[in-house]
Design a protein around this motif. Sequence first.
Motif, PDB file in Angstrom:
ATOM      1  N   UNK A 279      -2.311  21.587  -2.810  1.00 37.80           N
ATOM      2  CA  UNK A 279      -2.421  20.604  -1.855  1.00 37.80           C
ATOM      3  C   UNK A 279      -4.069  20.607  -1.844  1.00 37.80           C
ATOM      4  N   UNK A 280      -4.646  19.118  -1.629  1.00 36.21           N
ATOM      5  CA  UNK A 280      -6.009  19.165  -1.432  1.00 36.21           C
ATOM      6  C   UNK A 280      -6.270  18.297  -0.247  1.00 36.21           C
ATOM      7  N   UNK A 281      -7.506  18.169   0.217  1.00 39.32           N
ATOM      8  CA  UNK A 281      -7.992  17.406   1.530  1.00 39.32           C
ATOM      9  C   UNK A 281      -7.639  15.734   1.071  1.00 39.32           C
ATOM     10  N   UNK A 282      -7.061  15.177   2.006  1.00 40.15           N
ATOM     11  CA  UNK A 282      -6.963  13.787   1.929  1.00 40.15           C
ATOM     12  C   UNK A 282      -8.246  12.948   1.772  1.00 40.15           C
ATOM     13  N   UNK A 283      -8.396  12.235   0.686  1.00 40.88           N
ATOM     14  CA  UNK A 283      -9.705  11.441   0.453  1.00 40.88           C
ATOM     15  C   UNK A 283      -9.571   9.866   0.225  1.00 40.88           C
ATOM     16  N   UNK A 284     -10.403   9.018   0.189  1.00 36.61           N
ATOM     17  CA  UNK A 284     -10.229   7.713   0.132  1.00 36.61           C
ATOM     18  C   UNK A 284      -9.140   7.248  -1.083  1.00 36.61           C
ATOM     19  N   UNK A 285      -9.291   8.144  -2.133  1.00 36.60           N
ATOM     20  CA  UNK A 285      -8.296   8.006  -3.275  1.00 36.60           C
ATOM     21  C   UNK A 285      -7.188   8.067  -2.967  1.00 36.60           C
ATOM     22  N   UNK A 286      -6.769   8.763  -2.035  1.00 37.83           N
ATOM     23  CA  UNK A 286      -5.124   8.881  -1.385  1.00 37.83           C
ATOM     24  C   UNK A 286      -4.534   7.654  -1.254  1.00 37.83           C
ATOM     25  N   UNK A 287      -5.418   6.599  -0.858  1.00 39.90           N
ATOM     26  CA  UNK A 287      -4.728   5.258  -0.611  1.00 39.90           C
ATOM     27  C   UNK A 287      -4.703   4.257  -1.516  1.00 39.90           C
ATOM     28  N   UNK A 288      -3.548   3.883  -1.972  1.00 35.26           N
ATOM     29  CA  UNK A 288      -3.322   3.072  -3.392  1.00 35.26           C
ATOM     30  C   UNK A 288      -2.610   1.676  -2.934  1.00 35.26           C
ATOM     31  N   UNK A 289      -3.127   0.723  -3.490  1.00 35.67           N
ATOM     32  CA  UNK A 289      -2.689  -0.631  -3.410  1.00 35.67           C
ATOM     33  C   UNK A 289      -2.034  -1.156  -4.846  1.00 35.67           C
ATOM     34  N   UNK A 290      -0.829  -1.710  -4.686  1.00 40.78           N
ATOM     35  CA  UNK A 290       0.104  -2.256  -5.962  1.00 40.78           C
ATOM     36  C   UNK A 290       0.320  -3.604  -5.680  1.00 40.78           C
ATOM     37  N   UNK A 291       0.229  -4.332  -7.034  1.00 36.98           N
ATOM     38  CA  UNK A 291       0.322  -5.678  -7.292  1.00 36.98           C
ATOM     39  C   UNK A 291       1.816  -5.683  -8.176  1.00 36.98           C
ATOM     40  N   UNK A 292       2.694  -6.240  -7.946  1.00 38.80           N
ATOM     41  CA  UNK A 292       4.043  -6.238  -8.594  1.00 38.80           C
ATOM     42  C   UNK A 292       4.400  -7.843  -8.783  1.00 38.80           C
ATOM     43  N   UNK A 293       4.950  -8.174 -10.054  1.00 39.96           N
ATOM     44  CA  UNK A 293       5.486  -9.335 -10.383  1.00 39.96           C
ATOM     45  C   UNK A 293       7.028  -9.099 -10.540  1.00 39.96           C
ATOM     46  N   UNK A 294       7.980  -9.785 -10.101  1.00 38.73           N
ATOM     47  CA  UNK A 294       9.220  -9.565 -10.065  1.00 38.73           C
ATOM     48  C   UNK A 294       9.912 -11.056 -10.532  1.00 38.73           C
ATOM     49  N   UNK A 295      11.146 -10.768 -11.061  1.00 36.49           N
ATOM     50  CA  UNK A 295      11.910 -12.106 -11.406  1.00 36.49           C
ATOM     51  C   UNK A 295      13.678 -11.724 -10.977  1.00 36.49           C
ATOM     52  N   UNK A 296      14.203 -12.565 -10.455  1.00 34.83           N
ATOM     53  CA  UNK A 296      15.400 -12.304 -10.093  1.00 34.83           C
ATOM     54  C   UNK A 296      16.261 -12.556 -11.233  1.00 34.83           C
TER      55      UNK A 296
ATOM     56  N   UNK B 132       0.700  -1.227  -0.139  1.00 35.73           N
ATOM     57  CA  UNK B 132       0.126   0.025   0.104  1.00 35.73           C
ATOM     58  C   UNK B 132       0.785   1.448  -0.049  1.00 35.73           C
ATOM     59  N   UNK B 133       0.243   2.221  -0.596  1.00 36.89           N
ATOM     60  CA  UNK B 133       0.906   3.504  -0.407  1.00 36.89           C
ATOM     61  C   UNK B 133       0.015   4.623   0.040  1.00 36.89           C
ATOM     62  N   UNK B 134       0.296   5.539   0.996  1.00 38.14           N
ATOM     63  CA  UNK B 134      -0.441   6.715   1.433  1.00 38.14           C
ATOM     64  C   UNK B 134      -0.106   7.840   0.730  1.00 38.14           C
ATOM     65  N   UNK B 135      -0.705   8.345  -0.241  1.00 37.54           N
ATOM     66  CA  UNK B 135      -0.417   9.481  -0.924  1.00 37.54           C
ATOM     67  C   UNK B 135      -0.898  10.774  -0.703  1.00 37.54           C
ATOM     68  N   UNK B 136      -1.607  10.949   0.949  1.00 37.46           N
ATOM     69  CA  UNK B 136      -2.285  12.119   1.487  1.00 37.46           C
ATOM     70  C   UNK B 136      -1.445  13.271   1.528  1.00 37.46           C
ATOM     71  N   UNK B 137      -0.029  12.974   1.709  1.00 40.98           N
ATOM     72  CA  UNK B 137       1.063  14.183   1.734  1.00 40.98           C
ATOM     73  C   UNK B 137       1.779  14.400   0.618  1.00 40.98           C
ATOM     74  N   UNK B 138       1.469  13.824  -0.325  1.00 37.57           N
ATOM     75  CA  UNK B 138       2.163  13.604  -1.577  1.00 37.57           C
ATOM     76  C   UNK B 138       1.730  14.822  -2.811  1.00 37.57           C
ATOM     77  N   UNK B 139       2.512  15.609  -3.400  1.00 33.57           N
ATOM     78  CA  UNK B 139       1.901  16.338  -4.386  1.00 33.57           C
ATOM     79  C   UNK B 139       2.716  16.459  -5.579  1.00 33.57           C
ATOM     80  N   UNK B 140       1.829  17.349  -6.651  1.00 29.06           N
ATOM     81  CA  UNK B 140       2.665  17.620  -7.757  1.00 29.06           C
ATOM     82  C   UNK B 140       3.349  18.863  -7.746  1.00 29.06           C
ATOM     83  N   UNK B 141       4.565  19.198  -8.119  1.00 31.61           N
ATOM     84  CA  UNK B 141       5.010  20.727  -8.028  1.00 31.61           C
ATOM     85  C   UNK B 141       5.295  21.037  -9.429  1.00 31.61           C
TER      86      UNK B 141
END
Length: 219
Positions: A180-197, A162-171
């Motif tokens: 800056x805007x208010x934190x909303x439900x959309x500020x919380x992001x889940x990621x699914x990654x596939x990796x290979x060594x 998960x990532x919390x983007x509530x205090x992350x901004x475009x400059x």
Amino acid sequence: MRRRPILLAALTLTTTAALTLSACGNDDSSDQGEDKTAGADTGGSAPSASPTASKASETGRPKIDLPADLSYTFDWPKTGDTEKDAVLADSEQSIKAVDLAIVNQDPLDKAYLYYYEGEAAAGTQKFIQNYVDQKAGITGSYRFYAPEVTVDDDGTASFTYCEDQGKAYVKYLETNEVRKTEVTAKSYVIYHASLKKNSEGVWEIRNIDSQSGSAKCRR
């Protein structure tokens, strides 16, 4: 591939419209796993804020130096499993490497290409190019948490976090304007990654997807 979909959403608009937005916005991806509780069985050591300067710990790994207005907290303590911990460590560096490319305004920055391959690398290049086209950077604080790692015997791994983007901004670089805007439900992001060594022992990201507004990540 969609890294930080909320930040990217602002940049897919026209420059004039984008200047009215902060990092927080809407993503058209559907939520997944909303009935699950956030968290993972990754060990019990206490998390701490990650410094913005990351020195390569092994020969050949890129050194990642980020500006002071970017800060990171990785709430994913060591698991005690060598391979899982390597996935966590390389994933942390891959996240910072993408941000370094945005800071450098370079869609082909060598640091992130060290950790991304194939579809994930191509998608990341386009993601960074959006920032370059809009003459935009990033600022603020980023928190990553609730890691779940599975490593298979064939040298592949899956990683959800998960990532919390509530205090992350475009400059915007030409005006140095940060919205800056208010934190909303959309500020919380889940990621699914596939990796290979790879042959050098680096856990490369081959595919990555994300959904904003994840109930699993809202904690």
